[in-house]
Every structure is written in structure tokens, then in C-alpha cells.
Design an enzyme around this catalytic site. Structure first.
Site, short mmCIF file in Angstrom:
data_model
loop_
_atom_site.label_atom_id
_atom_site.label_comp_id
_atom_site.label_asym_id
_atom_site.label_seq_id
_atom_site.Cartn_x
_atom_site.Cartn_y
_atom_site.Cartn_z
N SER A 274 0.83 -1.22 0.00
CA SER A 274 0.00 0.00 0.00
C SER A 274 0.85 1.26 0.00
CB SER A 274 -0.96 0.01 1.20
OG SER A 274 -0.26 -0.20 2.40
N LEU A 303 -3.12 -10.99 1.25
CA LEU A 303 -1.78 -11.16 1.82
C LEU A 303 -1.32 -9.88 2.52
CD1 LEU A 303 0.23 -13.26 -0.81
CD2 LEU A 303 -1.18 -14.02 1.11
N HIS A 304 -2.07 -8.80 2.32
CA HIS A 304 -1.70 -7.52 2.95
C HIS A 304 -2.83 -7.15 3.94
CE1 HIS A 304 0.21 -3.72 3.48
NE2 HIS A 304 -0.14 -3.10 2.38
N HIS A 350 5.71 -12.60 7.79
CA HIS A 350 5.93 -11.23 7.32
C HIS A 350 7.09 -11.20 6.34
CE1 HIS A 350 6.51 -6.87 7.33
NE2 HIS A 350 5.24 -6.83 7.68
N ARG A 359 3.43 -4.33 16.75
CA ARG A 359 2.04 -3.87 16.64
C ARG A 359 1.09 -4.92 17.21
NH1 ARG A 359 1.95 -2.77 10.30
NH2 ARG A 359 2.79 -4.88 10.46
N ASP A 405 -2.15 -8.04 11.90
CA ASP A 405 -3.52 -8.45 11.58
C ASP A 405 -4.01 -9.61 12.42
OD1 ASP A 405 -3.71 -6.55 9.45
OD2 ASP A 405 -2.40 -7.85 8.28
N ARG A 451 10.94 4.50 -12.06
CA ARG A 451 11.06 3.71 -13.28
C ARG A 451 12.19 2.71 -13.11
NH1 ARG A 451 11.20 0.46 -17.21
NH2 ARG A 451 10.30 1.07 -19.20
N1 CMX Z 1 1.17 -19.62 6.49
C1 CMX Z 1 1.59 -20.55 5.59
N2 CMX Z 1 2.61 -20.35 4.75
C2 CMX Z 1 3.26 -19.18 4.83
C3 CMX Z 1 2.92 -18.20 5.76
C4 CMX Z 1 1.81 -18.45 6.61
N3 CMX Z 1 1.37 -17.53 7.47
N4 CMX Z 1 3.74 -17.15 5.60
C5 CMX Z 1 4.57 -17.46 4.59
N5 CMX Z 1 4.29 -18.70 4.13
C6 CMX Z 1 4.89 -19.38 3.01
C7 CMX Z 1 4.78 -18.51 1.77
O1 CMX Z 1 3.49 -18.59 1.18
C8 CMX Z 1 5.90 -19.04 0.94
O2 CMX Z 1 5.46 -20.24 0.35
P1 CMX Z 1 5.88 -20.64 -1.18
O3 CMX Z 1 7.37 -20.85 -1.12
O4 CMX Z 1 5.09 -21.86 -1.45
O5 CMX Z 1 5.52 -19.46 -2.04
C9 CMX Z 1 6.97 -19.41 1.97
O6 CMX Z 1 6.26 -19.53 3.22
C10 CMX Z 1 8.02 -18.33 2.14
O7 CMX Z 1 7.38 -17.11 2.41
P2 CMX Z 1 8.10 -15.96 3.25
O8 CMX Z 1 9.31 -15.54 2.50
O9 CMX Z 1 8.27 -16.36 4.67
O10 CMX Z 1 6.99 -14.82 3.25
P3 CMX Z 1 6.66 -13.79 2.09
O11 CMX Z 1 7.56 -12.62 2.27
O12 CMX Z 1 6.66 -14.43 0.75
O13 CMX Z 1 5.17 -13.39 2.43
C11 CMX Z 1 3.36 -12.77 3.80
C12 CMX Z 1 4.84 -12.59 3.52
C13 CMX Z 1 2.94 -11.78 4.87
C14 CMX Z 1 2.57 -12.46 2.54
C15 CMX Z 1 3.13 -14.23 4.26
O14 CMX Z 1 3.81 -14.45 5.48
C16 CMX Z 1 1.68 -14.57 4.42
O15 CMX Z 1 1.06 -14.97 3.42
N6 CMX Z 1 1.09 -14.46 5.65
C17 CMX Z 1 -0.30 -14.69 5.85
C18 CMX Z 1 -1.11 -13.49 5.37
C19 CMX Z 1 -0.91 -12.32 6.28
O16 CMX Z 1 -1.02 -12.42 7.49
N7 CMX Z 1 -0.67 -11.15 5.69
C20 CMX Z 1 -0.59 -9.86 6.44
C21 CMX Z 1 0.82 -9.30 6.53
C22 CMX Z 1 0.83 -7.98 7.23
C23 CMX Z 1 0.14 -6.93 6.41
O17 CMX Z 1 0.64 -6.60 5.32
O18 CMX Z 1 -0.92 -6.45 6.80
#
Ligand code: CMX
Length: 468
Positions: A274, A303-304, A350, A359, A405, A451
Site C-alpha cells: 500500500s 496477503l496484505h 511477514h 504492533r 492483523d 522507473r
Molecule cells: N502460512 C503458511 N505459509 C506461509 C505463511 C503463513 N502464514 N507465511 C509465509 N508462508 C509461506 C509462503 O506462502 C511461501 O510459500 P511458497 O514458497 O510456497 O511461495 C513461503 O512460506 C516463504 O514465504 P516468506 O518468504 O516467509 O513470506 P513472504 O515474504 O513471501 O510473504 C506474507 C509474507 C505476509 C505475505 C506471508 O507471510 C503470508 O502470506 N502471511 C499470511 C497473510 C498475512 O497475514 N498477511 C498480512 C501481513 C501484514 C500486512 O501486510 O498487513
């Protein structure tokens, strides 16, 4: 000289144009203390950046791996964001201050103990902690700008109830583009060095109107449009107005929650979806309205920001399956079921953090103080005991700890704001406090259009000397 005369003239023209429509005419006449302070500090900031770039413009600040290009650009240094910096282990600092620091240093409401987000806005824009009197003026100024033009209320009221509240928020913010002093100033040829002033005016108008928009969406979608027209009051702080407009103004504890909520959700460095989207779109000289609307569209992703809705749905599903007596073994099974079905555990993990999100901790402390025996809070606490172990065993996520969250929804549930589809809208209102200061700064320092370079896989292969 010619351009100064021209822009002064155009400012008057813009003032007249607002005055003719009645509702935003006060904007230029209100207290400008924050704007004036920012303007005073600006030459030093511009000079610092100039000297830094002159001395170190060619200094290497990091190396880039091919994996980073394919891995969501994690860790690539390439954005300037003044308000906050995120440390993987410690969490967020706002202009050098942690959340507990903000709780100690920022002005609070009378009788309250949580920081006022208006104070955070001041801090993010100037790097200085405002006085209570400065924040009071800012609260009053925001309340004075809170009214919506008719075409925006018409648009919100005509949105179908099945349209997600975040989509409605984005549409309403986009529709406010008609009020953009920035867009008009640009159209009329204002010198680009002066554009930040219009960014500032739009940002204040936007912040001011967000609670009116959010509450109108909330009352329309979930309460059949009742109490739609509670205007913001100048003697109330921003969060008190937000709570009142939503229909929860009589509960002092809820007001305190809103102050904490808006403050801690505001800013989280510049690279999150965002924040970066808002900055990116703003770099094309799109107005603050269009820039924030774009950022909100990103926040709406699961995811956000939408993770706060997902968390609540996930917890309620757990509760509905298992009733009131939920043992740690039940939670463990539920976590594994979620993971084995190919879904993420919402509220955990995260992109940057590698520890429990401060938080989350701030909200947990709020819950321990105000609702220690609340059953949903207990479930959140029990999940915290089990989930990091399960996620570590699962072995994928780099961060098995809870994020912001994971906790916010149950606090809102406790005070009766039970409609989880609305939760990301509150996050969006808060996020504006973090991203708008940077938009103003970007215009003030003349940040260029963004860019970055992209390559095809063939080109990357060629770059690293690999035959596909
Ligand atoms: N549950 C299951 N699997 C998870 C996970 C979770 N909570 N968090 C990460 N993973 C997985 C990823 O999907 C990724 O899998 P693949 O290799 O199959 O793609 C792997 O672990 C590695 O991911 P990562 O490097 O640890 O995390 P990312 O930086 O790619 O993603 C985030 C970060 C937040 C999107 C991820 O942790 C997630 O999906 N969490 C759940 C959703 C969530 O709570 N989002 C809110 C974040 C805060 C916000 O922005 O508001």
C-alpha cells in the site's frame, strides 16, 4: 519571479474555485502551523539530500541477487521513505521512535493514555513531536474539512451492499479527485516546486474526509444506512470523531482503541504494497486522491491488509467447529489442516519481520488491560502459543510469528464492531496517516517519476551467463 507571481495568482483562483462550491473553502484559511513548520524545515532537508547525493551519488549501497528479482524484490534498497524504518528483529520505528516511545511521547486525549494519530502525522511529516496544543489545532482543522461533496455521498449510497467495503472506499476516494487542489494547480501550470503545498492541502482534506466516507460505507452496508450523517466535531480528536461517526462514540475504551489502532497501522516503511503503490502512483504526479486510492486497492489484498478480515473469519470458523472448549491440540490440528489444504495461516508471517510484530504486542497489551477474560482474546493468545511451533515445523515461512492483523479483529469484536468485512477499511483510514506525509515530502523534494529496470527471463539468463 514570474512563476512566483503566477502561482500566487493561481492560489487565489483555486481558493475562489473552492469557495464557490462551499464546503472546502475553509481549507486555506485554517491553521497552517504544521504546513508552516514543514516549509521552514524544507530547505535543510533539500540541502541534506543534495549534499548526500553530491558526496555519495556513486557509492554502492548494496548488491543484487537474481533471486531478489524473482522473489518480490525482497531487501532491494531503492526507495526513499522518511517516516519509518523497519528492523527485522525489533520492528518499526517512526522517525526513530518505537511504538512504546510513541505511547510515551505523543499527545493523548484528555483522560486518555493512547497516542493521537494526528500527532503521528505531524511527527512523520516534520520529524518533530508536536505539542498538545498543536495537535488540538490539527484535530479541529481536520474536523472542519470532513464534509463530503454530494456526488461522493451519492456514489457511496448507490454502491450495492455486496460490493466489498474496500472497493467502496477506493471508489469514494477516487471520486474525491474532483476536489483535488493538486490536480487543479497542475492543470493551471503552478511551478512544480510549489506543488507540495497542494499535496498538503489535498492530504489534509483526504485524511479529514476518510472517517466520513468509512462510516457512511459502514452504516450503509451493515446498518441499513442509519446514523449516516453524524458530522465530525471540532472539539473531538480524529479517532473520537471516527468512532462517533461509526456509531461507537459513547464507549471511551473504544475511542482509546481507535487512537491506538490508527496510530500503529499508519506507517510500516515504504516497501509494503500500500505504501509503495501510493508513492509510485504519486511519482507520476497523480493527485493524492488517485495515489491513495491505488494504495488502498493494494491494501485490499488478502496477503496484505485484508488479512485482518481473514484472521477473524479463520478464528470464527475454528470456534464454530470446536465450540468454547478449544484445547492446544485442537488448535494444532486446525493449523495443520489449514496448511495442508494449501492455504496460509492468516495473521502469521511477514516479508521483513522475523519476530513478533510490536504492533501485535501493543494490541495484546491493550487486550490484557481492557478485556483479559474475553473468549476471543483467549483464543488469539492460545494460537500464539501453538502457531509459531507448527509454522516452524512446517518449514516454509521465514517468520513464524504473528503480525499486526493477527490481533486487531478480536479487539473490534469485543466492542461490538463485529463486521469483519469492514476491518480493512479501518486499516485503510489509518494507512493514510503514514503514506500521505511521504507524498507531500516527495513533491517537496522533487522526487522523480519511478522507473526501475525490468528484464525478461532470457535477458536475466544472458546477464548471468546461463544457457536456458
Ligand atoms: N502460512 C503458511 N505459509 C506461509 C505463511 C503463513 N502464514 N507465511 C509465509 N508462508 C509461506 C509462503 O506462502 C511461501 O510459500 P511458497 O514458497 O510456497 O511461495 C513461503 O512460506 C516463504 O514465504 P516468506 O518468504 O516467509 O513470506 P513472504 O515474504 O513471501 O510473504 C506474507 C509474507 C505476509 C505475505 C506471508 O507471510 C503470508 O502470506 N502471511 C499470511 C497473510 C498475512 O497475514 N498477511 C498480512 C501481513 C501484514 C500486512 O501486510 O498487513
Amino acid at each position: 519571479m514570474a512563476s512566483i507571481i503566477r502561482s500566487t495568482h493561481l492560489t487565489s483562483a483555486l481558493k475562489r474555485s473552492f469557495a464557490s462550491r462551499g464546503f472546502a473553502s475553509t481549507a486555506f484559511a485554517q491553521s497552517k502551523e504544521l504546513k508552516a513548520r514543514f516549509e521552514e524545515l524544507l530547505p535543510t532537508k533539500i540541502d541534506e539530500i543534495k549534499r548526500l547525493r553530491k558526496a555519495h551519488g556513486n557509492t554502492v549501497i548494496g548488491e543484487l541477487l537474481l533471486d531478489q528479482a524473482y522473489g518480490g524484490m525482497r531487501g532491494i534498497k531503492g526507495l526513499v521513505w522518511e517516516g519509518s524504518v523497519l528492523d527485522a528483529d525489533e520492528g518499526i520505528r517512526f522517525r526513530g521512535r518505537t511504538i512504546p516511545d510513541l505511547q510515551k511521547e505523543l499527545p493523548t486525549a484528555e483522560g486518555g493514555s493512547e497516542p493521537l494519530p494526528e500527532g503521528l502525522f505531524w511527527l512523520l511529516l516534520t520529524g518533530e513531536v508536536p505539542t498538545a496544543a498543536q495537535v488540538k489545532d490539527l484535530s479541529a482543522e481536520l474536523a472542519a474539512r470532513s464534509e463530503l461533496p454530494k456526488h461522493v455521498t451519492d456514489i457511496i449510497d448507490s454502491a450495492p451492499k455486496f460490493l466489498h467495503p474496500m472497493a467502496q472506499l477506493s471508489i469514494a476516494v477516487t471520486a474525491l479527485e474532483s476536489e483535488s487542489s493538486f490536480a487543479k494547480a497542475y492543470e493551471q501550470g503552478v511551478n512544480k516546486k510549489e506543488l507540495w503545498k497542494y499535496s498538503y492541502e489535498d492530504s489534509l482534506d483526504l485524511l479529514a474526509k476518510l472517517p466520513t466516507i468509512a462510516s457512511r460505507i459502514y452504516r450503509n452496508v451493515f446498518h441499513a444506512g442509519d446514523a449516516n450523517n453524524i458530522p465530525a466535531k471540532k472539539d473531538l480528536d480524529y479517532s473520537a470523531n471516527l468512532a462517533t461517526q461509526l456509531g461507537y462514540g459513547s464507549n471511551q475504551e473504544f475511542l482509546e482503541l481507535m487512537r491506538l489502532y490508527v496510530t500503529i497501522h499508519a506507517d510500516h516503511e515504504g516497501g509494503n504494497v500500500s505504501a509503495h503503490t501510493t508513492k509510485l502512483v504519486g511519482s507520476a504526479l497523480s493527485s493524492p486522491y488517485l495515489s491513495l486510492a491505488a494504495g488502498l486497492n493494494g491494501l485490499a489484498g488478502p496477503l496484505h491488509g485484508r488479512a485482518n478480515q481473514e484472521v477473524l473469519e479463520w478464528i470464527l470458523e475454528l470456534k464454530s467447529k470446536l465450540g468454547d472448549k478449544i484445547a492446544p491440540a485442537d488448535i494444532e490440528k486446525y493449523l495443520w489442516d489449514t496448511l495442508n489444504s494449501g492455504r496460509v495461516v492468516p495473521g502469521y508471517g511477514h516479508a521483513v519481520l522475523r519476530k513478533t510484530d510490536p504492533r501485535y504486542t501493543a494490541q495484546r497489551e491493550f487486550a490484557l488491560k481492557h478485556m483479559p477474560d474475553y473468549d476471543l482474546f483467549k483464543i488469539v493468545s492460545n494460537i500464539y502459543e501453538v502457531a509459531p511451533k507448527v509454522l516452524t515445523k512446517h518449514g516454509k515461512t521465514k517468520n513464524p510469528w504473528p503480525n499486526v492483523d493477527s490481533h486487531s479483529g478480536v479487539l473490534l469484536q469485543y466492542y461490538g464492531l463485529t463486521e469483519q468485512q469492514f476491518y480493512t477499511v479501518l486499516f485503510g483510514v489509518s494507512r493514510a496517516f503514514g503514506v500521505l506525509p511521504q507524498l507531500i515530502i516527495d513533491r517537496a523534494i522533487g522526487a522523480p517519476i519511478e522507473r526501475p529496470k525490468s528484464f525478461s527471463t532470457e535477458k536475466y539468463a544472458e546477464l548471468v551467463g546461463f544457457k536456458l
